[in-house]
Scaffold this motif. Structure first.
Motif, mmCIF file in Angstrom:
data_model
loop_
_atom_site.group_PDB
_atom_site.id
_atom_site.type_symbol
_atom_site.label_atom_id
_atom_site.label_comp_id
_atom_site.label_asym_id
_atom_site.label_seq_id
_atom_site.Cartn_x
_atom_site.Cartn_y
_atom_site.Cartn_z
ATOM 1 N N UNK A 82 -25.624 5.997 -19.862
ATOM 2 C CA UNK A 82 -24.764 5.161 -19.005
ATOM 3 C C UNK A 82 -24.027 6.030 -17.995
ATOM 4 N N UNK A 83 -23.573 7.213 -18.436
ATOM 5 C CA UNK A 83 -22.843 8.115 -17.537
ATOM 6 C C UNK A 83 -23.714 8.549 -16.365
ATOM 7 N N UNK A 84 -24.956 8.958 -16.639
ATOM 8 C CA UNK A 84 -25.840 9.390 -15.557
ATOM 9 C C UNK A 84 -26.258 8.234 -14.664
ATOM 10 N N UNK A 87 -25.558 7.991 -10.577
ATOM 11 C CA UNK A 87 -26.533 7.617 -9.550
ATOM 12 C C UNK A 87 -25.918 6.641 -8.555
ATOM 13 N N UNK A 88 -25.010 5.803 -9.047
ATOM 14 C CA UNK A 88 -24.298 4.870 -8.155
ATOM 15 C C UNK A 88 -23.219 5.615 -7.388
ATOM 16 N N UNK A 89 -22.457 6.448 -8.099
ATOM 17 C CA UNK A 89 -21.406 7.236 -7.469
ATOM 18 C C UNK A 89 -20.115 6.476 -7.269
ATOM 19 N N UNK A 124 -21.683 9.068 -22.215
ATOM 20 C CA UNK A 124 -22.546 10.248 -22.097
ATOM 21 C C UNK A 124 -23.595 10.294 -23.200
ATOM 22 N N UNK A 125 -23.379 9.566 -24.299
ATOM 23 C CA UNK A 125 -24.285 9.608 -25.446
ATOM 24 C C UNK A 125 -24.947 8.255 -25.708
ATOM 25 N N UNK A 126 -24.737 7.277 -24.841
ATOM 26 C CA UNK A 126 -25.311 5.946 -25.026
ATOM 27 C C UNK A 126 -26.335 5.685 -23.935
ATOM 28 N N UNK A 127 -27.581 5.446 -24.329
ATOM 29 C CA UNK A 127 -28.637 5.192 -23.350
ATOM 30 C C UNK A 127 -28.622 3.733 -22.922
ATOM 31 N N UNK A 128 -29.063 3.487 -21.707
ATOM 32 C CA UNK A 128 -29.060 2.130 -21.165
ATOM 33 C C UNK A 128 -30.223 1.324 -21.741
ATOM 34 N N UNK A 129 -30.040 0.026 -21.781
ATOM 35 C CA UNK A 129 -31.087 -0.925 -22.160
ATOM 36 C C UNK A 129 -31.300 -1.874 -20.994
#
Length: 331
Positions: A18-20, A24-26, A72-77
């Motif tokens: 989620x952080x990355x 990407x949006x900024x 930082x440790x949770x991936x998007x779905x």
């Protein structure tokens, strides 16, 4: 995969955190991060400053996550919806986390070499409370010497583990780590060994606070009085590209650091020879002044001056202010 953060949708690759995705949006929707470092494997999940609210898990399972999660440790779905600055719950939780990080942090800013480029200063200013509620004695540690190049101030450490991951992943041997447990945990070396290898100086750059500082720059100057200039050299070390930032005071190079991106992360790690031994302008090929964000205190006296419109169209005012324009041009 499509994820929506604070109402802004973006398509990302599977496995993106989620952080990355927010990066990407900024902009303001990017959560702060004190322990995560994109260049270091397995970093993150320690400081909890990047907590966000997942109001929709995915298209297949739209139920919200019951608690705030570390972005930082949770991936998007696919179909996930996330709230950061639009959630009062997140704002209040982040305020509490900042207060916790500052509970044992000493008021060393007036004498700390990290002042002016400290992530904890920025975090406290943007998300912290006006004053502390803590009334007890702060935690202290015995001072130890970890070498002639790096100064350790354990009382300033927030246990982000960045320096440990750096030593593990880019050096051939790690001499320091986290000793003890709980409130007694500290960065230290076993049997008082010194931290000394070809890339050990990079722990200074990755430290978000003033716990690890450059002894060769100690108490020499404030960063906002120095002039950052990008330079490079043909380094003999096979793992160092020689691209650095030189920090000048007049004609003297006070310190050398690796170049950092807009999130304060090192772009390419540099060797100790470039960092500590090459402090003459003749050692480097100068590329030009480093761009400094206008929100940074380091930009003081290093800004691009743009004359007012009324001056631009008036030759008399241009001539009268010629000296001022030259003085205010970026150093």
């Amino acid at each position: 995969m499509k994820v929506t953060i604070d109402g802004i949708a973006i398509d990302v690759e599977p496995g993106t955190s989620i952080l990355n995705a927010a990066r990407l949006i900024g902009g303001d929707i990017v959560p702060p991060a004190m322990c995560y470092y994109s260049k270091l494997k397995d970093s993150g999940g320690k400081c909890r400053t990047c907590l966000v609210k997942v109001s929709k898990g995915s298209e297949k399972d739209p139920r919200p996550m019951p608690k705030l999660v570390a972005s930082c440790r949770t991936t998007v779905m696919d179909g996930m919806e996330v709230q950061n600055i639009t959630s009062p719950e997140v704002i209040e939780a982040r305020k509490g986390i900042v207060e916790m990080l500052l509970i044992n942090h000493p008021l060393d800013c007036p004498i700390c070499d990290q002042a002016g480029e400290c992530d904890l200063q920025n975090l406290g200013f943007e998300h912290g409370a006006v004053k502390t509620r803590y009334e007890f004695d702060r935690r202290t540690f015995e001072k130890i010497d970890i070498g002639d190049k790096i100064q350790l101030h354990m009382t300033r450490c927030i246990l982000c583990y960045r320096c440990v991951f750096t030593a593990d992943q880019i050096t051939n041997h790690r001499y320091h780590g986290i000793l003890n447990r709980g409130d007694h945990s500290e960065i230290s070396t076993y049997i008082q060994q010194s931290v000394d290898n070809d890339f050990s100086g990079n722990v200074i750059d990755v430290c978000p606070v003033g716990a690890l500082t450059d002894k060769t720059f100690r108490f020499k100057n404030r960063v906002w009085f120095t002039k950052p200039v990008e330079a490079h050299r043909d380094c003999d070390h096979p793992n160092c590209n020689g691209k650095v930032t030189l920090w000048y005071k007049g004609e003297e190079v006070l310190r050398v650091t690796a170049r950092k991106d807009k999130y304060g992360e090192v772009e390419e790690f540099i060797c100790n020879t470039c960092r500590f031994d090459k402090k003459k302008t003749s050692d480097w090929v100068i590329e030009g002044p480093r761009h400094v964000a206008h929100t940074s205190v380091i930009s003081s006296n290093h800004y691009d001056f743009i004359p007012l419109p009324v001056v631009k169209t008036n030759p008399v005012l241009q001539e009268a202010n010629k000296e001022q324009f030259e003085r205010d041009t970026r150093l």
